[in-house]
Design a protein around this motif. Structure first.
Motif, PDB file in Angstrom:
ATOM      1  N   GLU A 101       0.824  -1.222   0.000  1.00 15.62           N
ATOM      2  CA  GLU A 101       0.000   0.000   0.000  1.00 15.62           C
ATOM      3  C   GLU A 101       0.854   1.267   0.000  1.00 15.62           C
ATOM      4  O   GLU A 101       0.471   2.277  -0.588  1.00 15.62           O
ATOM      5  N   SER A 128       0.510   4.219  -2.722  1.00 15.18           N
ATOM      6  CA  SER A 128       0.310   5.623  -2.398  1.00 15.18           C
ATOM      7  C   SER A 128       1.285   6.497  -3.203  1.00 15.18           C
ATOM      8  O   SER A 128       0.925   7.526  -3.772  1.00 15.18           O
ATOM      9  N   GLU A 161       0.320   9.146  -6.523  1.00 12.69           N
ATOM     10  CA  GLU A 161       0.642  10.581  -6.497  1.00 12.69           C
ATOM     11  C   GLU A 161       1.634  10.973  -7.578  1.00 12.69           C
ATOM     12  O   GLU A 161       1.513  12.026  -8.194  1.00 12.69           O
ATOM     13  N   LYS A 171      -1.969   9.679 -11.055  1.00 17.51           N
ATOM     14  CA  LYS A 171      -2.828  10.876 -11.066  1.00 17.51           C
ATOM     15  C   LYS A 171      -2.354  11.931 -12.061  1.00 17.51           C
ATOM     16  O   LYS A 171      -3.169  12.449 -12.820  1.00 17.51           O
ATOM     17  N   SER A 175      -4.956  -2.292  -6.919  1.00 21.28           N
ATOM     18  CA  SER A 175      -5.652  -2.710  -5.685  1.00 21.28           C
ATOM     19  C   SER A 175      -6.228  -4.131  -5.715  1.00 21.28           C
ATOM     20  O   SER A 175      -6.250  -4.806  -4.680  1.00 21.28           O
ATOM     21  N   ASP A 181      -6.474   0.481   1.716  1.00 19.03           N
ATOM     22  CA  ASP A 181      -6.313   0.737   0.282  1.00 19.03           C
ATOM     23  C   ASP A 181      -6.967   2.063  -0.123  1.00 19.03           C
ATOM     24  O   ASP A 181      -6.445   2.799  -0.956  1.00 19.03           O
ATOM     25  N   LYS A 182      -8.106   2.350   0.507  1.00 19.25           N
ATOM     26  CA  LYS A 182      -8.820   3.591   0.196  1.00 19.25           C
ATOM     27  C   LYS A 182      -7.950   4.793   0.564  1.00 19.25           C
ATOM     28  O   LYS A 182      -7.899   5.795  -0.158  1.00 19.25           O
ATOM     29  N   ALA A 183      -7.241   4.668   1.681  1.00 18.93           N
ATOM     30  CA  ALA A 183      -6.362   5.760   2.105  1.00 18.93           C
ATOM     31  C   ALA A 183      -5.200   5.905   1.116  1.00 18.93           C
ATOM     32  O   ALA A 183      -4.833   7.016   0.727  1.00 18.93           O
ATOM     33  N   THR A 211      -5.019   4.992  -2.095  1.00 18.92           N
ATOM     34  CA  THR A 211      -5.396   5.370  -3.470  1.00 18.92           C
ATOM     35  C   THR A 211      -6.214   6.657  -3.503  1.00 18.92           C
ATOM     36  O   THR A 211      -6.508   7.166  -4.576  1.00 18.92           O
ATOM     37  N   LYS A 212      -6.619   7.133  -2.338  1.00 18.42           N
ATOM     38  CA  LYS A 212      -7.570   8.241  -2.235  1.00 18.42           C
ATOM     39  C   LYS A 212      -8.799   7.923  -3.099  1.00 18.42           C
ATOM     40  O   LYS A 212      -9.293   8.744  -3.859  1.00 18.42           O
ATOM     41  N   SER A 213      -9.214   6.652  -3.020  1.00 16.61           N
ATOM     42  CA  SER A 213     -10.410   6.130  -3.688  1.00 16.61           C
ATOM     43  C   SER A 213     -10.301   6.044  -5.218  1.00 16.61           C
ATOM     44  O   SER A 213     -11.311   5.835  -5.891  1.00 16.61           O
ATOM     45  N   LEU A 214      -9.109   6.170  -5.760  1.00 18.43           N
ATOM     46  CA  LEU A 214      -8.956   6.020  -7.216  1.00 18.43           C
ATOM     47  C   LEU A 214      -9.156   4.547  -7.606  1.00 18.43           C
ATOM     48  O   LEU A 214      -8.584   3.654  -6.987  1.00 18.43           O
TER      49      LEU A 214
END
Ligand code: TMP
Length: 217
Positions: A77, A81, A85, A89, A104, A126-128, A130-133
């Motif tokens: 993870e 992250s 970034e 993105k 993920s 995982d949500k943290a 990927t910031k929900s991507l």
């Protein structure tokens, strides 16, 4: 040839159990899209950034060092992250096609189904990271576990490949379960005998999805 512009970026991931040939297939797709004048990026997990390549070495090639299941999860993870970034993105913001070898779904299949860490725990972390991507499209290359492992281990087994066959069977079933839950996003392709036949199917699916992202002329 003039560059083809998309309305927005498209995020495509490749997944599959060991020996599914996904790295070969994702690179062939990248070459195909470049030839067709799409602006694309090809990256991989674990790895994909300078920090990520260090993390990859710890995860896959740290013979004799004990890594706990939770540490393993956090390392995958942490890698994610960073790549989100630094690579994914920005690529999507530039309306590019971003192809990533694993994302993920791999953590759910391997650490979740394979390693039996509760899926809710994985989803939260995982949500943290990927910031929900989420990917727009996922190609899941499916291969029989024993056949795939045999193929993968030809060059010697890394730390993940060295896990038991029962672990890898759970990984494969986990992937197939994910595909049943999200059939619109995850497309399962049975690995064919010849690389080019599998690639033909990959391109058919991907080009169809990309056509929906094209900017009208
Ligand atoms: P690969 O380059 O062959 O795909 O190697 C990556 C290995 O890491 C593979 O065994 C799958 C594993 N993996 C996980 O267990 N969890 C993850 O989240 C990711 C991205 C990969």
């Amino acid at each position: 040839m003039a560059k083809k512009n998309l309305r927005k970026g498209i995020f495509i991931t490749f997944e599959g159990p060991e020996g599914s040939g996904k790295s070969t297939q994702s690179k062939l797709l990248y070459e195909c899209l470049k030839k067709r004048a799409y602006t694309c990026i090809h990256t991989r997990e674990p790895g994909g950034t300078e920090a990520g390549e260090h993390i990859r070495r710890i995860l896959l090639h740290s013979d004799g060092i004990h890594i706990s299941d939770l540490t393993e999860l956090f390392l995958f993870e942490a890698n994610r992250s960073q790549i989100v970034e630094e690579v994914i993105k920005p690529g999507l913001a530039g309306n590019k096609v971003v192809i990533c070898d694993r994302f993920s779904d791999a953590t759910v299949a391997y650490q979740g189904y394979g390693g039996q860490i509760p899926l809710e725990k994985i989803r939260l972390i995982d949500k943290a990271a990927t910031k929900s991507l989420k990917p727009d499209l996922t190609i899941l290359l499916d291969v029989d576990t024993a056949t795939g492992l045999k193929r993968a281990k030809k060059k010697g087994a890394d730390r993940m490949e060295a896990k038991t066959i029962a672990y890898h069977r759970r990984v494969r079933q986990g992937y197939l379960k994910l595909a049943r839950k999200e059939p619109h996003r995850i497309k399962v392709i049975k690995v064919r005998e010849h690389v080019k036949d599998t690639q033909k199917e990959v391109q058919r699916i991907v080009l169809n999805v990309i056509s929906r992202y094209k900017r009208p002329r």
